[in-house]
Structures are given as structure tokens and as C-alpha cells.
Scaffold this active site. Structure first.
Site, mmCIF file in Angstrom:
data_model
loop_
_atom_site.group_PDB
_atom_site.id
_atom_site.type_symbol
_atom_site.label_atom_id
_atom_site.label_comp_id
_atom_site.label_asym_id
_atom_site.label_seq_id
_atom_site.Cartn_x
_atom_site.Cartn_y
_atom_site.Cartn_z
ATOM 1 N N THR A 1 -8.384 4.177 8.110
ATOM 2 C CA THR A 1 -9.548 3.310 8.275
ATOM 3 C C THR A 1 -9.557 2.701 9.677
ATOM 4 O OG1 THR A 1 -9.456 2.803 5.919
ATOM 5 C CG2 THR A 1 -10.794 1.372 7.293
ATOM 6 N N HIS B 1 0.734 6.315 1.812
ATOM 7 C CA HIS B 1 1.404 7.312 2.648
ATOM 8 C C HIS B 1 2.635 7.933 1.981
ATOM 9 C CE1 HIS B 1 -1.498 6.916 5.690
ATOM 10 N NE2 HIS B 1 -1.268 5.629 5.865
ATOM 11 N N ARG C 1 -7.356 12.895 0.034
ATOM 12 C CA ARG C 1 -6.360 13.399 0.995
ATOM 13 C C ARG C 1 -4.944 12.941 0.681
ATOM 14 N NH1 ARG C 1 -8.199 10.503 6.501
ATOM 15 N NH2 ARG C 1 -10.150 11.451 5.817
ATOM 16 N N GLU D 1 -8.669 0.179 -3.211
ATOM 17 C CA GLU D 1 -9.563 0.297 -2.059
ATOM 18 C C GLU D 1 -10.527 1.439 -2.318
ATOM 19 O OE1 GLU D 1 -6.619 -1.321 1.505
ATOM 20 O OE2 GLU D 1 -7.076 0.820 1.373
ATOM 21 N N GLU E 1 -10.980 -9.378 3.273
ATOM 22 C CA GLU E 1 -9.749 -8.929 3.916
ATOM 23 C C GLU E 1 -10.069 -8.694 5.378
ATOM 24 O OE1 GLU E 1 -6.501 -5.270 3.849
ATOM 25 O OE2 GLU E 1 -7.429 -5.911 1.970
ATOM 26 N N HIS F 1 -5.783 3.537 -1.899
ATOM 27 C CA HIS F 1 -7.129 3.916 -1.474
ATOM 28 C C HIS F 1 -7.418 5.307 -2.018
ATOM 29 C CE1 HIS F 1 -10.164 4.434 2.116
ATOM 30 N NE2 HIS F 1 -10.707 4.638 0.923
ATOM 31 N N HIS G 1 -4.025 -4.090 7.944
ATOM 32 C CA HIS G 1 -4.162 -2.927 8.818
ATOM 33 C C HIS G 1 -3.341 -3.126 10.101
ATOM 34 C CE1 HIS G 1 -5.997 1.000 9.489
ATOM 35 N NE2 HIS G 1 -5.937 0.696 10.774
ATOM 36 N N ASN H 1 0.857 -1.188 0.000
ATOM 37 C CA ASN H 1 0.000 0.000 0.000
ATOM 38 C C ASN H 1 0.895 1.241 0.000
ATOM 39 O OD1 ASN H 1 -1.606 2.260 0.963
ATOM 40 N ND2 ASN H 1 -3.185 0.773 1.449
ATOM 41 N N ARG I 1 -9.578 8.041 -1.791
ATOM 42 C CA ARG I 1 -10.601 8.515 -0.861
ATOM 43 C C ARG I 1 -11.462 9.615 -1.477
ATOM 44 N NH1 ARG I 1 -10.615 7.766 4.679
ATOM 45 N NH2 ARG I 1 -9.103 6.256 5.462
#
Length: 253
Positions: free
Chosen positions: A116, A16, A64, A85, A166, A58, A206, A13, A60
Site C-alpha cells: 500500500t 508477509h 497475492r 484490511e 489509521e 489484508h 506502515h 500484520n 487483496r
């Protein structure tokens, strides 16, 4: 018992990396090039070369971190698989059907949360989830439901004909250094076994990091782990290639 029949896959992922970029360049029109850095798409390529089996992002509602252009560039340049995602909204459904990633993971989404915070309640939102899952299944896009490891959520996921789930490992990760850890781990083990028995492919994600992975990897029937924050954090010190290689080595010792 550790899964001895197959390697656990790593979904990297990269959200970030985009978080870092947006901290400075949120108001800039372009998402890469010129002074804009870091480029999450370039990072994804390095991660794939180091052994990541897929890239997860993801997109969003509030954009963001990951931007539409990032996802489109990834779809065009990735060498592995793209996992998108997304929230169960008409906008995101249209976007995914146009993009046609390898898979989508339906997740809850709140503008107020930093990341999340829990699994999607597929029992409460059955009709909404069913509409998106049916649309993705019809388009040949694998659908995963990001859920807490609770029997009613797992059973409903099977009823909705999502091929993958998941399991949300956040509660376990938060309890790792506390007394609640054994109970949270037992929930994940039981959830994975139930999901597998119902014919679901079992993924998890996560809060997985370089410490708790040694226990997470022993959850039965794991197909893929989606990991982002800890790998991106380590990459700041060691580079993304080392961070990915080390995580994969810990996942499959």
C-alpha cells in the site's frame, strides 16, 4: 509527549508470512498442511502468545498473499482480535459482513503496487467509503479508515462516522533518514491531535520499524500501531516471539 495514560496496542500484520508461502506454493490448492509452509495462522497464534494485541491481514483482490481460507481460519482460532484490511468493493463488503471480524480497515488497493503506497482518499471516494462504513457500523464491526494525516481527510473521516482512523506513516518512514523527516513527523502529530479532537480513535501504521518506533510512539493519542514487515523480517532471525516482545517493549518503554 509520550502517551502516559495507556499502553499502545500492537496489531501484528502477518501478510508477509503468506508472501513467503505463496512464493513457492501459489499453485497449490491448500493454504496449509502437508508440504505447504509457512502457515501464517500458526504464526499469528505464536505472536498472540508473545503479546500481540490483535492480528491484521489484508485480503487483496488478487490474493497475492493472504487467502480466504487464512482469514476464515484466523477468525475461528484467534485469541485476540482480527482486523481485516480491505478495499471498498462489494465483494469485500459481503465477505466482511459474513466473517464479522472485530474491525475492518478500509484501504486503497492497486494491482500494480507492491504494498500500500498511500492513504485512502476519503474525500474523492466519499460515497463509496460511506456505503461500506455505514454497512459495517450497522453490523457492529468497527471501521477504520487508512488515511494520510491531512486535515481534509481527517475531517471527512469524522463526517463519515468512522469511529477509527489509521494514519499512514509511510511518508514519514521513507523520510526518516532524510531532511524531510521533521515535517512529516509534524504532520502526523497535528493529524493525531485533530483526529482526537473530532472524537476519532487514532491508530497508525506502515513502515514502522525497530528504529523509528522510538519517535512514532510519541505521537499523541495513539491507540494502536499495525506493524508487519519489520516484525516478520526480524522473526526470520530471532523467532516471532522475540520479535513481538521486543517491539512491544519499544512501543511502551
Amino acid at each position: 509527549m509520550v502517551n502516559l495514560t495507556r499502553m499502545i496496542l500492537l496489531g501484528l500484520n502477518i501478510d508477509h508470512a503468506a508472501t513467503l508461502r505463496q512464493a513457492r506454493y501459489r499453485q497449490v490448492e491448500d493454504s496449509f498442511g502437508g508440504l505447504v509452509e509457512p502457515d501464517p495462522v500458526a504464526l499469528a497464534g505464536l505472536g498472540e502468545k508473545a503479546g500481540a494485541d490483535g492480528i491484521t491481514v489484508h485480503l487483496r483482490e488478487d490474493r497475492r498473499h493472504i487467502q480466504d481460507e487464512d482469514v476464515q481460519l484466523l477468525a475461528a482460532s484467534k485469541s485476540t482480535r482480527l482486523n481485516l484490511e480491505m478495499a471498498c468493493t462489494p465483494e469485500m463488503t459481503t465477505f466482511a459482513l459474513r466473517l464479522r471480524p472485530h474491525s475492518v480497515c478500509l484501504v486503497p488497493e492497486s494491482r500494480e503496487e507492491i504494498t500500500t503506497e498511500g492513504g485512502l482518499d476519503v474525500v474523492k471516494h466519499r460515497e463509496k467509503v460511506a456505503r461500506v462504513t455505514d454497512a459495517m457500523n450497522a453490523a457492529g464491526i468497527k471501521t477504520s479508515l487508512f488515511i494520510d494525516p491531512d486535515p481534509e481527510q481527517i475531517e471527512m473521516s469524522a463526517q463519515l462516522k468512522a469511529p477509527w482512523v489509521e494514519l499512514h506513516t509511510g511518508a514519514y518512514a521513507n523520510a526518516y533518514h532524510h531532511a524531510g523527516r521533521p515535517a512529516e513527523f509534524a504532520r502526523l502529530v497535528a493529524g493525531a491531535r485533530l483526529a482526537h479532537s473530532l472524537g476519532l480513535v487514532v491508530n497508525a501504521g506502515h513502515g514502522i520499524n525497530y528504529v523509528n518506533i522510538t519517535e512514532v510512539r510519541t505521537i499523541p493519542h495513539l491507540h494502536e500501531l499495525n506493524i508487519g514487515h519489520s516484525i516478520i523480517s526480524r522473526a526470520l532471525f530471532t523467532g516471532i516471539e522475540e520479535a513481538v516482545r521486543t517491539m512491544k517493549g519499544l512501543m511502551n518503554p
